[in-house]
Design a protein around this motif. Structure first.
Motif, PDB file in Angstrom:
ATOM      1  N   GLN A  10      53.479 -14.231 157.092  1.00 47.49           N
ATOM      2  CA  GLN A  10      52.892 -13.643 158.287  1.00 47.49           C
ATOM      3  C   GLN A  10      51.565 -12.983 157.943  1.00 47.49           C
ATOM      4  O   GLN A  10      51.356 -12.537 156.816  1.00 47.49           O
ATOM      5  N   THR A  11      50.657 -12.931 158.927  1.00 48.48           N
ATOM      6  CA  THR A  11      49.390 -12.226 158.768  1.00 48.48           C
ATOM      7  C   THR A  11      49.324 -11.082 159.763  1.00 48.48           C
ATOM      8  O   THR A  11      49.679 -11.245 160.932  1.00 48.48           O
ATOM      9  N   VAL A  12      48.856  -9.926 159.288  1.00 52.33           N
ATOM     10  CA  VAL A  12      48.604  -8.775 160.154  1.00 52.33           C
ATOM     11  C   VAL A  12      47.158  -8.347 159.942  1.00 52.33           C
ATOM     12  O   VAL A  12      46.727  -8.145 158.811  1.00 52.33           O
ATOM     13  N   GLY A  13      46.397  -8.226 161.031  1.00 51.14           N
ATOM     14  CA  GLY A  13      45.042  -7.703 160.966  1.00 51.14           C
ATOM     15  C   GLY A  13      44.965  -6.409 161.736  1.00 51.14           C
ATOM     16  O   GLY A  13      45.414  -6.338 162.885  1.00 51.14           O
ATOM     17  N   ILE A  14      44.417  -5.361 161.141  1.00 50.32           N
ATOM     18  CA  ILE A  14      44.332  -4.047 161.779  1.00 50.32           C
ATOM     19  C   ILE A  14      42.871  -3.619 161.843  1.00 50.32           C
ATOM     20  O   ILE A  14      42.150  -3.674 160.847  1.00 50.32           O
ATOM     21  N   LEU A  15      42.434  -3.191 163.028  1.00 51.43           N
ATOM     22  CA  LEU A  15      41.074  -2.701 163.196  1.00 51.43           C
ATOM     23  C   LEU A  15      41.017  -1.215 162.883  1.00 51.43           C
ATOM     24  O   LEU A  15      41.783  -0.423 163.431  1.00 51.43           O
ATOM     25  N   ARG A  16      40.084  -0.832 161.999  1.00 56.61           N
ATOM     26  CA  ARG A  16      39.871   0.590 161.719  1.00 56.61           C
ATOM     27  C   ARG A  16      38.587   1.101 162.350  1.00 56.61           C
ATOM     28  O   ARG A  16      38.473   2.276 162.668  1.00 56.61           O
ATOM     29  N   ALA A  17      37.601   0.215 162.528  1.00 54.21           N
ATOM     30  CA  ALA A  17      36.342   0.595 163.171  1.00 54.21           C
ATOM     31  C   ALA A  17      35.601  -0.674 163.574  1.00 54.21           C
ATOM     32  O   ALA A  17      35.792  -1.727 162.968  1.00 54.21           O
ATOM     33  N   GLY A  18      34.762  -0.588 164.606  1.00 54.41           N
ATOM     34  CA  GLY A  18      33.990  -1.737 165.039  1.00 54.41           C
ATOM     35  C   GLY A  18      34.769  -2.631 165.974  1.00 54.41           C
ATOM     36  O   GLY A  18      35.433  -2.160 166.902  1.00 54.41           O
ATOM     37  N   ARG A  19      34.729  -3.938 165.721  1.00 51.46           N
ATOM     38  CA  ARG A  19      35.407  -4.921 166.559  1.00 51.46           C
ATOM     39  C   ARG A  19      36.025  -5.997 165.686  1.00 51.46           C
ATOM     40  O   ARG A  19      35.441  -6.401 164.680  1.00 51.46           O
ATOM     41  N   MET A  20      37.190  -6.476 166.072  1.00 53.00           N
ATOM     42  CA  MET A  20      37.886  -7.513 165.313  1.00 53.00           C
ATOM     43  C   MET A  20      38.317  -8.635 166.245  1.00 53.00           C
ATOM     44  O   MET A  20      38.827  -8.382 167.344  1.00 53.00           O
ATOM     45  N   THR A  21      38.113  -9.872 165.820  1.00 50.38           N
ATOM     46  CA  THR A  21      38.615 -11.021 166.559  1.00 50.38           C
ATOM     47  C   THR A  21      39.753 -11.658 165.774  1.00 50.38           C
ATOM     48  O   THR A  21      39.728 -11.701 164.544  1.00 50.38           O
ATOM     49  N   CYS A  22      40.755 -12.137 166.497  1.00 49.17           N
ATOM     50  CA  CYS A  22      41.905 -12.810 165.895  1.00 49.17           C
ATOM     51  C   CYS A  22      42.034 -14.180 166.567  1.00 49.17           C
ATOM     52  O   CYS A  22      42.252 -14.249 167.781  1.00 49.17           O
ATOM     53  N   THR A  23      41.886 -15.255 165.797  1.00 47.29           N
ATOM     54  CA  THR A  23      41.900 -16.606 166.349  1.00 47.29           C
ATOM     55  C   THR A  23      43.044 -17.393 165.746  1.00 47.29           C
ATOM     56  O   THR A  23      43.206 -17.443 164.524  1.00 47.29           O
TER      57      THR A  23
END
Length: 275
Positions: free
Chosen positions: A149-162
């Motif tokens: 599994q993949t987990v992406g967490i935003l701490r600052a700015g902007r994040m895209t998940c595709t």
């Protein structure tokens, strides 16, 4: 007649030299360097890296269970590498005058924090895992690849998940996206989920210099709203199981499946896209 023969010979020499230049392998491009280091990180299955070691395009970096290090790229973006992590520098293009370019990093396993530099502001900075592609627009994102599994967490700015052609754009710090059975889910993951990455002076998992730690503690993210959808948070008798991260042989793009915004609404994230 002699002049024509000489011109023909010169053309043949020029063509031969051009062919040699085309065929000659170019020197590997240095894209950054290791600026801080704690315990073992190796490059291309070779020797252990030290502070100041250059990192080249195509390099594969792997850390051991107590590995911790900082990689800084030429555009001032950086990656803090956590334990049991496998990264590959797949693409690096940087145009200093305009700040445009592209940074493409493959991540097979482990934990890392990515800080956006000039490319992330004027170009494309993305991390490709076996499950999804995460993009950073300025700011800071954390990526965990474990338990399939993949987990992406935003701490600052902007994040895209595709994933599977669908995209989530997350703008609220602490929100995360994850892959779950072919679906793209989102929810609150926590703003300080992995304190192991907060100081390069800490041995993995301990907070103390000089002694190896037990590795990655996932209890913080498992206690978040997103924890119920994470395989690494499955418990046995109420206790977290040991987390074992393996190194897959290759990156496999996600295929099939659908997409779910996981009930994400409001300013925290946008679905399927926003600008």
């Amino acid at each position: 007649m002699k002049e024509a023969a000489m011109r023909t010979l010169n053309r043949q020499i020029a063509i031969f030299v051009a062919c040699l230049a085309f065929a000659a392998p170019s020197a590997a491009e240095t894209v950054g360097s290791m600026t801080a280091y704690q315990t073992n990180i190796v490059r291309n299955n070779g020797g252990t890296m030290n502070v100041g070691a250059g990192v080249e395009l195509g390099d594969q970096l792997r850390s051991n269970p107590t590995g911790l290090g900082m990689l800084v790229f030429r555009d001032e973006s950086s990656a803090k590498i956590g334990p049991n992590t496998s990264l590959t520098i797949d693409e690096f293009v940087y145009n200093p005058g305009s700040g445009s370019g592209k940074i493409d990093i493959g991540m097979n396993s482990g934990l890392a924090r990515f800080y956006g530099g000039q490319v992330s502001k004027g170009g494309v900075m993305q991390v490709a895992t076996p499950h999804m592609v995460l993009g950073a627009r300025g700011g800071i994102i954390e990526v965990l690849v474990a338990a399939g599994q993949t987990v992406g967490i935003l701490r600052a700015g902007r994040m895209t998940c595709t994933m599977n052609g669908k995209r989530l754009v997350i703008t609220n710090p602490g929100f995360a996206c994850t892959s779950e059975n072919g679906k793209l889910l989102t929810g609150y993951g926590g703003i300080d989920t992995f304190p192991i990455l907060d100081s390069i002076d800490q041995i993995a998992g301990t907070g103390l210099p000089g002694a190896p730690g037990p590795g990655l503690d996932v209890s913080a993210i498992c206690a978040s709203a997103l924890g119920g959808s994470l395989k690494i948070c499955d418990s046995t008798d109420g206790a977290l199981p040991g987390v074992v991260m393996e190194f897959p042989d290759s990156l496999t793009p996600p295929v099939g499946g659908g997409v779910d915004n996981g009930g994400c609404e409001g300013e925290g994230c946008c679905y399927p896209d926003c600008r």
